[in-house]
Design a protein around this motif. Structure first.
Motif, PDB file in Angstrom:
ATOM      1  N   THR A  10       0.797  -1.235   0.000  1.00  0.00           N
ATOM      2  CA  THR A  10       0.000   0.000   0.000  1.00  0.00           C
ATOM      3  C   THR A  10       0.830   1.287   0.000  1.00  0.00           C
ATOM      4  OG1 THR A  10      -0.196  -0.043   2.427  1.00  0.00           O
ATOM      5  CG2 THR A  10      -1.962  -1.116   1.133  1.00  0.00           C
ATOM      6  N   ARG A  11       2.149   1.216   0.192  1.00  0.00           N
ATOM      7  CA  ARG A  11       2.969   2.432   0.194  1.00  0.00           C
ATOM      8  C   ARG A  11       3.023   3.042  -1.205  1.00  0.00           C
ATOM      9  NH1 ARG A  11       6.832   5.431  -1.081  1.00  0.00           N
ATOM     10  NH2 ARG A  11       7.455   4.007  -2.738  1.00  0.00           N
ATOM     11  N   ARG A  12       2.931   4.346  -1.254  1.00  0.00           N
ATOM     12  CA  ARG A  12       2.990   5.091  -2.515  1.00  0.00           C
ATOM     13  C   ARG A  12       3.923   6.279  -2.349  1.00  0.00           C
ATOM     14  NH1 ARG A  12       1.309   1.210  -3.594  1.00  0.00           N
ATOM     15  NH2 ARG A  12      -0.732   0.499  -4.203  1.00  0.00           N
ATOM     16  N   SER A  13       4.473   6.754  -3.451  1.00  0.00           N
ATOM     17  CA  SER A  13       5.268   7.978  -3.430  1.00  0.00           C
ATOM     18  C   SER A  13       4.326   9.169  -3.391  1.00  0.00           C
ATOM     19  CB  SER A  13       6.164   8.058  -4.669  1.00  0.00           C
ATOM     20  OG  SER A  13       7.145   7.054  -4.605  1.00  0.00           O
ATOM     21  N   HIS A 164      -1.039   1.847  -8.866  1.00  0.00           N
ATOM     22  CA  HIS A 164      -1.008   1.571 -10.300  1.00  0.00           C
ATOM     23  C   HIS A 164      -1.077   0.056 -10.466  1.00  0.00           C
ATOM     24  CE1 HIS A 164       0.095   5.674 -11.430  1.00  0.00           C
ATOM     25  NE2 HIS A 164       0.875   5.666 -10.367  1.00  0.00           N
ATOM     26  N   PRO A 165      -1.742  -0.412 -11.505  1.00  0.00           N
ATOM     27  CA  PRO A 165      -1.786  -1.864 -11.718  1.00  0.00           C
ATOM     28  C   PRO A 165      -0.372  -2.420 -11.855  1.00  0.00           C
ATOM     29  CG  PRO A 165      -3.193  -0.716 -13.302  1.00  0.00           C
ATOM     30  CD  PRO A 165      -2.429   0.325 -12.546  1.00  0.00           C
ATOM     31  N   ARG A 166      -0.171  -3.625 -11.372  1.00  0.00           N
ATOM     32  CA  ARG A 166       1.124  -4.289 -11.496  1.00  0.00           C
ATOM     33  C   ARG A 166       1.251  -4.853 -12.905  1.00  0.00           C
ATOM     34  NH1 ARG A 166       3.912  -1.903  -8.022  1.00  0.00           N
ATOM     35  NH2 ARG A 166       2.261  -0.466  -8.545  1.00  0.00           N
ATOM     36  N   LYS A 167       2.426  -4.726 -13.477  1.00  0.00           N
ATOM     37  CA  LYS A 167       2.687  -5.290 -14.803  1.00  0.00           C
ATOM     38  C   LYS A 167       2.695  -6.812 -14.710  1.00  0.00           C
ATOM     39  CE  LYS A 167       5.473  -1.414 -16.362  1.00  0.00           C
ATOM     40  NZ  LYS A 167       6.812  -0.971 -16.798  1.00  0.00           N
TER      41      LYS A 167
END
Length: 175
Positions: A10-13, A164-167
């Motif tokens: 859940t961490r985001r910049s 963001h969706p994971r590749k």
């Protein structure tokens, strides 16, 4: 889900911070997490410079923007009131990896404590300049250190960033 794994997921910049200062106790807790990052052969070579002085923070931000080629007044630290600058001893073969792990620990600890964070680059370039060398000298730091990253910390201004969706096709099993 495991709490630690959940923090990682859940961490985001964060790229928009309130100017409110983080209490020193919380900054110290985040720093402690950074000092417990894994390091090659337990060298513990990375060091952390905690910048909470607004005048110095603004000076470093201005130089960082200059290195980026941005105009005067641009703040690459997104108004974050705290910068934790990670450097590592270049004589240690794993210094770059060790410093990167410190940055990861700092950002995860901040997230766990409700503080936004963002890895800001150009610490290497800053500490190659006279201003960076002078800062190290003023702190009594000697040795051949390279700037690994600037960890911007602060309270999130607005909504916490969404994921963001994971590749796909990034994991390969070999049985």
């Amino acid at each position: 889900m495991n709490e630690t794994v959940n923090l990682m997921i859940t961490r985001r910049s964060v790229r928009k911070f309130k100017s409110d200062m983080i209490p020193k106790e919380i900054i110290d807790e985040i720093i402690t997490a950074g000092t417990y990052a894994a390091s090659g052969r337990n060298s513990q070579s990375p060091i952390i410079i905690a910048v909470t002085n607004k005048e110095l923070r603004d000076k470093i931000s201005k130089i960082n923007a200059e290195i980026m080629g941005k105009p005067d007044g641009f703040d690459p630290f997104y108004n974050a009131p705290v910068m934790l600058i990670v450097l590592a001893d270049k004589s240690v073969p794993t210094y770059l990896y060790d410093g990167s792990l410190v940055m990861g620990n700092l950002m995860l600890a901040a997230h766990g404590l409700g503080i936004g964070s963002c890895w800001i680059h150009r610490a290497k370039e800053f500490f190659e300049r006279e201003e960076g060398k002078d800062l190290l000298k003023s702190l009594g730091i000697e040795g051949d250190y390279e700037g690994i990253g600037n960890c911007a910390l602060g309270y999130v201004d607005g909504n916490y960033p969404t994921e963001h969706p994971r590749k796909e096709n990034r994991v390969f099993y070999v049985d």
